[in-house]
Design an enzyme around this catalytic site. Structure first.
Site, mmCIF file in Angstrom:
data_model
loop_
_atom_site.group_PDB
_atom_site.id
_atom_site.type_symbol
_atom_site.label_atom_id
_atom_site.label_comp_id
_atom_site.label_asym_id
_atom_site.label_seq_id
_atom_site.Cartn_x
_atom_site.Cartn_y
_atom_site.Cartn_z
ATOM 1 C CB SER B 52 92.453 62.019 -14.571
ATOM 2 O OG SER B 52 91.383 62.674 -13.266
ATOM 3 N N GLY B 103 84.924 70.860 -14.953
ATOM 4 C CA GLY B 103 84.845 71.982 -14.628
ATOM 5 C C GLY B 103 84.854 70.550 -12.800
ATOM 6 C CB CYS B 162 91.619 71.278 -13.719
ATOM 7 S SG CYS B 162 89.952 71.443 -14.659
ATOM 8 N N GLY B 249 92.503 64.895 -27.980
ATOM 9 C CA GLY B 249 91.248 64.542 -28.966
ATOM 10 C C GLY B 249 93.309 64.435 -29.871
#
Lengths: 243, 334
Positions: B52, B103, B162, B249
């Site tokens: 996602s 965001g 998040c 990463g």
């Protein structure tokens, strides 16, 4: 609108300094399906993210980019030599919409915002007024190249060491134009937005993650919704800007 | 759902070449290698799932390649209302990774159901993982309920991790009680398997994993990004407008792998491994640590063909390391 992103390897044909910090690199590779005003995203050894750089000129076999050393990545690029290879994503961004161009087009460029205007001036067959803004005389590049296209070129320098003293936007009121194209740092674009009386297209710059629309890193607000500088931009029309 | 006869895809020319169109079509082949896995009762042709936030709603990547080669895809974290997200710059580069502070920019659940999913359906016939986020338990439940009617959505991936929004996302993922509340509220309104996406920004990720398992979660996915920051030496100020962002990463792969390994020992529900996976070898490692399926995130942003290339290379790597059936290696390192 034609939108064909490609990943391919380009070979450096030349990489030369135009000024102390501005370099011109000519790359040989697959240049098909490119539009004026698009950019490429360049992978550099040892750096994680690619470097998005606008395309200055294109022909069947090569593309030209003009870039400024602004950090470690571009510094490394400046040291590369002919024959070395680079991994590029090409065909990125929307590019200029030439169908909207007027009869008397004005091109306004500032610093490293100038390069994409060169191909645009070429597409317009030099039939345009080009204002090129620099800080000082030693930073000037591509004046002769624009003139060779037949364009009416006006140089401005902030310190007055060459051309008209002041900002690129200071000379706009004296020019007769019915449409404009602009590319440069955001304060310049904002001044162009405020001081032009016609419609036009402005090309923006933003820090990008991917350069092809996946990460949402470069989104801006427009009156027609949120736009990604890398896909729905970098060129936005004046009327959609929120300023 | 999937042709039982179908095998893992064609593997021709055993040294290097993989015929990808057969992989994506799942045709019976001369290969004896099996890439199929079952995640919460749903079969995937292979365990590769773009993560996602790195793949939009999928259809734009279909302009680059046939995305049906993928096992599934997890779409951009979706909230009830449309969100612009954070101011720019939202991106900073790091050694072997990047920081993002998007965001949760997304068009909102109505637009996702009415515009994004129909576009995705045109180009993607595989099961979809719906990534949802919210700022209240009610918002999570509302979105879950709305998506319950979407046939192609096979799993809900609940983003309680998040790091880039205030008052939402990670607030629910760093507190077991809040994570339990969200999980229970969603389970009450959906018939689909619920996979809770966990934050690594906690002292003990197994505690949250166990809590959501206890609350009825059907699976967990981990890890979301690690909170990080960079400072611009010229301006002497943070590069990211929001100061901090989520680090991802290849640099985070060992951390993600460790957490998958730990969570595998702590829970019985399946795990989706995420974090710095950039090559087929990483996929195998994640599965050995305990992942049933593996998401590819940041790699998609550097190389838009990364997920496809990993799918293509998976068979080569399986052969190289003498793995015949991927599902048999899940948790194999324990």
């Amino acid at each position: 609108m034609l939108k064909i992103m490609k990943q391919s390897i380009f070979k450096i044909k030349e990489n030369i300094a135009l000024t102390d910090s501005i370099f011109k690199m000519v790359l040989l590779g697959d240049t098909s399906d490119l539009r004026t005003g698009q950019f490429v995203n360049i992978k550099l050894d040892g750096f994680f993210l690619r470097r998005p750089i606008s395309v200055c000129d294109v022909d069947k076999k090569s593309l030209t980019i003009i870039y400024k050393i602004v950090g470690e990545g571009t510094e490394q690029m400046s040291k590369m030599t002919a024959g070395e290879k680079l991994d590029l994503l090409t065909g990125l961004g929307n590019g200029y919409d030439l169908t909207l161009a007027g009869k008397k087009n004005l091109l306004v460029g500032g610093g490293v915002g100038i390069p994409p205007l060169y191909k645009l001036a070429k597409d317009l067959k030099g039939n345009c007024t080009v204002v090129l803004g620099f800080n000082t005389a030693t930073e000037i590049f591509y004046e002769d190249e624009f003139k060779a296209l037949g364009a009416n070129v006006i140089i401005t320098t902030i310190d007055g060491t060459k051309g008209v003293k002041g900002l690129a936007t200071d000379v706009l009121k004296d020019i007769d134009y019915d449409y404009f194209f602009a590319c440069g740092p955001e304060p310049m674009l904002k001044a162009v937005y405020e001081q032009t009386k016609t419609s036009g297209q402005l090309s923006f710059e933003e820090r990008m993650g991917c350069g092809f629309g996946a990460c949402m890193g470069c989104t801006c607000k427009t009156i027609t919704g949120y736009k990604r500088i890398c896909v729905e931009g970098p060129v936005l029309v004046k009327e959609e800007l929120v300023w | 759902m999937v042709n039982a006869k179908a095998d893992a895809g064609v593997y021709k020319n055993t040294k290097t070449r993989v015929k990808t169109d057969a992989v994506k079509l799942g045709k019976k082949t001369n290969s004896k290698l099996n890439t199929k896995v079952i995640l919460c009762g749903v079969q995937l042709d292979n365990p590769i799932i773009p993560a996602s936030g790195t793949f939009g709603y999928g259809y734009e990547f279909a302009e680059f390649y046939d995305i049906n080669c993928l096992g599934s895809l997890s779409f951009k974290g979706t909230t009830r209302e449309a969100r612009f997200g954070n101011p720019t710059p939202r991106i900073a580069e790091c050694e072997s990774g990047m920081i993002n502070a998007i965001g949760l920019q997304n068009p909102g659940i109505d637009a996702v159901i009415n515009a994004e999913l129909p576009k995705l359906r045109e180009v993607f016939s595989k099961p979809i993982m719906a990534n949802i986020s919210g700022f209240s338990v009610e918002e999570y439940a509302y979105i879950a309920e709305r998506l319950d009617e979407e046939e192609q959505v096979e799993w809900l991936e609940v983003n309680i991790s998040c790091p880039n929004v205030r008052g939402g996302g990670m607030v629910f993922g760093t507190d077991s009680k809040a994570a339990v509340k969200v999980t229970k509220a969603i389970k009450a309104v959906t018939t689909k398997p619920v996979i809770v996406k966990l934050s690594p920004n906690v002292t003990d990720i197994t505690e949250i994993a166990k809590a959501v398992e206890g609350a009825g979660a059907d699976g967990v996915s981990l890890i979301n990004t690690l909170i990080g920051m960079r400072i611009d030496l010229n301006t002497k100020q943070p590069i990211i407008a929001n100061t901090m962002g989520g680090f991802s990463g290849p640099a985070v792969f060992p951390i993600a792998l460790r957490m998958v390994y730990q969570v595998y020992e702590a829970v019985k529900i399946p795990i989706v491994g995420i974090g710095g996976v950039s090559r087929a070898e990483d996929v195998i490692e994640m599965m050995l640590a305990g992942a049933t399926a593996v998401q590819i995130g940041t790699a998609n942003l550097i190389n838009p063909f990364a997920s496809k290339e990993i799918v293509e290379n998976l068979l080569n790597i399986m052969e190289k390391y003498k793995i015949k059936d991927l599902k048999e290696i899940i948790g194999g390192a324990h």
